[in-house]
Design an enzyme around this catalytic site. Sequence first.
Site, PDB file in Angstrom:
ATOM      1  N   CYS A 157     -19.068 -16.828  -9.260  1.00 19.97           N
ATOM      2  CA  CYS A 157     -20.470 -17.265  -9.303  1.00 19.97           C
ATOM      3  C   CYS A 157     -21.391 -16.156  -8.798  1.00 19.97           C
ATOM      4  CB  CYS A 157     -20.663 -18.527  -8.453  1.00 19.97           C
ATOM      5  SG  CYS A 157     -19.618 -19.929  -8.929  1.00 19.97           S
ATOM      6  N   CYS A 207      -0.636  -8.430  -7.388  1.00 19.01           N
ATOM      7  CA  CYS A 207      -1.933  -9.000  -6.997  1.00 19.01           C
ATOM      8  C   CYS A 207      -2.194  -8.839  -5.498  1.00 19.01           C
ATOM      9  CB  CYS A 207      -1.973 -10.484  -7.393  1.00 19.01           C
ATOM     10  SG  CYS A 207      -3.322 -11.414  -6.650  1.00 19.01           S
TER      11      CYS A 207
END
Length: 727
Positions: free
Chosen positions: A291, A637
């Site tokens: 966002c 990751c």
Amino acid sequence: MAASVTLLRLLLWPMFPGVRSCPDGGSLLCGEPAATEKVLDVQLPGPLPPHSPVHLQGKIGLPDPLTVHVSLLSAPPASQLHSSNRLYVSLYHRALCLTLNVAWTALVHTQLFMPNVAEEVDDEEEGGDDEEDKNDVTEVNDENGVLVLNDDNFDTFMEGKDTVLVEFYAPWCGHCKQFASEYEKIALTLKENDPPIPVAKVDATKSSSLGSRFEVSGYPTFKIMKKGEPVEYDGPRNEQDIVARVMEVAQPDWKPPPEATLVLTKDNFDEVVNSADIILVEFYAPWCGHCKQLAPEYEKAAKALSQHSPPISLAKVDATQENDIANRFGVSGYPTLKIFRKGKPFDYNGPREKTGIVDFMSEQAGPPSKHVQTVKQVQEFIKDGDDAVIVGVFSSEQDMTYDLYLEACNNLREDFKFLHSFSSDVAKLLKASPSQVVMVHPEKFRSKYEKASYTLTIKDSTEVSEVQDFFKKHILPLVGHRKQSNDAKRYTKRPLVVVYYGVDFSFDYRKATQFWRSKVLEVAKDFPEYTFAIADEEDYSDELKSLGLSDSGEEVNVGILGDGGKKFAMEPDEFDSEVLRDFIMAFKKGKLKPVIKSQPVPKNNQGPVTVVVGKTFDDIVMDTKKDVLIEFYAPWCGHCKKLEPDYTALGKKYKSEKNLVIAKMDATANDVPHDSYKTEGFPTIYFAPSNSKQSPIKFEGGDRTIEGFSKFLEQHATKLSQSRDEL
């Protein structure tokens, strides 16, 4: 007093192989450092002049001595040489830089020590050095009029400053290098202002916390700091425009313009959304990284679309505060974007950067159906198209059934191409009457086993859903062409029978393509419950590999994509209709075993976190006797590595819970044989309740701590025997 010496300290670590270019034209192995590192200290007699090569040799765990060529790119005055100085070195050793299979490489930074006293230093002198080091941390250097800021001195420098221009750059960035002289001119111009306006730069590759804080995603990025708050600059990169914008922001009465993005709450949501012909709404969470990344692009798009004729509004809803609104529209992840037309929601599947949002919404604001006026236009679509042609025929724009058609099209405008016409000639070509919708398949997809076109008559009493069902039911031919461009829109229904070979509908290869397709048609007509498609083997090479068919040696291969993510492969054989029919009958009778990519099943799986592989997914995760929290991770990751200690501790905390399993799975090495457990990033974490295995609950919270996970488990667990306090 001892003679002056130079101590070079090299940090070395194991690296993952990979090559990247160096600014000086060489190459370095790069990757994420492992936990173990080695230190190599070399003492040299006397100071080291600039650009002087030094060959270092020493045992550091390699079978042979390590030799590196070190060249200092700059040398500060002798008075500045002390333990806090950091200088760059270039590593040119061929075995390190150019060979991919070596185990070690060296850090590009060294520390330079120039002690000019005996090795034993008294406490008073050491204290003086510490104080000097502290002062150096916040010291601001000047390079040709441009101030050099970093993580240590940025905030201190900004205190009390009204306006400062800051460039975030990367040393290797070509645009940054090209702009450097222009930026120095800007610094000189703004220095002559009354009062002077500081111009600074930040190496965002070193000052990573500043880069992250100001959401720098490209280079160069310019921010005008106004009383410590950033003001975006996205105008032309030239002295005149940048200086003009900085001078504008520097005015005493300047205030940032209001956001173009509307803020919606329970108090104004329905009023705004229901009255808008079209509006894009973002449901976000303040803590969500995606966002935050979207926010500046979304605001830029909002400003641009406010100038559209007519204006198109963009709005946002804090879904963590407006739970009722978010739940009403099924918001389960962030950010979720929806288009509303007079209050009716539609999923937004467009781009997420300024230009893409503007173009997509501008197109969405237009009519969902294109007006065709001539027979030739329709004929071209039918002859050369790859998808069914949908044409609504109406008497005029005042026809009530035309409005109903447009409403039905609006809901599906992203998945279908709609046409309409008021021409009697077009109606004649399609053998249609006013208030009828005709769907025609392209010529190359027609067969003797199916109709060439389908017709629906729209009446005043016809429901919009009936029209939409008509589109969906007839959009696919009996055996269509599955491609990357239409896969997500046309071929999501399961089971899907896919026949892979060299599919090419160009003139020279159409006959061969249709030869194999005709054999598929002979079988497809007898299994209407399944969807059939042909697909080019090169377009779907990864899928063929996952089916174990990439090295089959056959010209034609077949796979079935079943429910729940299961895959089935036809044993390599010379392809014909009967072989395909036997394979499908075996699938229908449940005689086929799915193909599952899987690591070996762990022999010892008694640790606090249960290891799941493809072959054990159903046995562990889908066990209806137990609740399961499962993390899907990738070995490379960084977020997954950071999570590992807390996740392991969580497993230890709940180890005594017999009906709760804390598990993990390497999603890069194993198939997840259920579509409900979609993995779009790492780590992805799901909770699979014992009573609802097909509807797992995704962990969306930002609190990836033992406390955060415990709270999540206690909220959703069906088998937890003890409370958190008891545990």
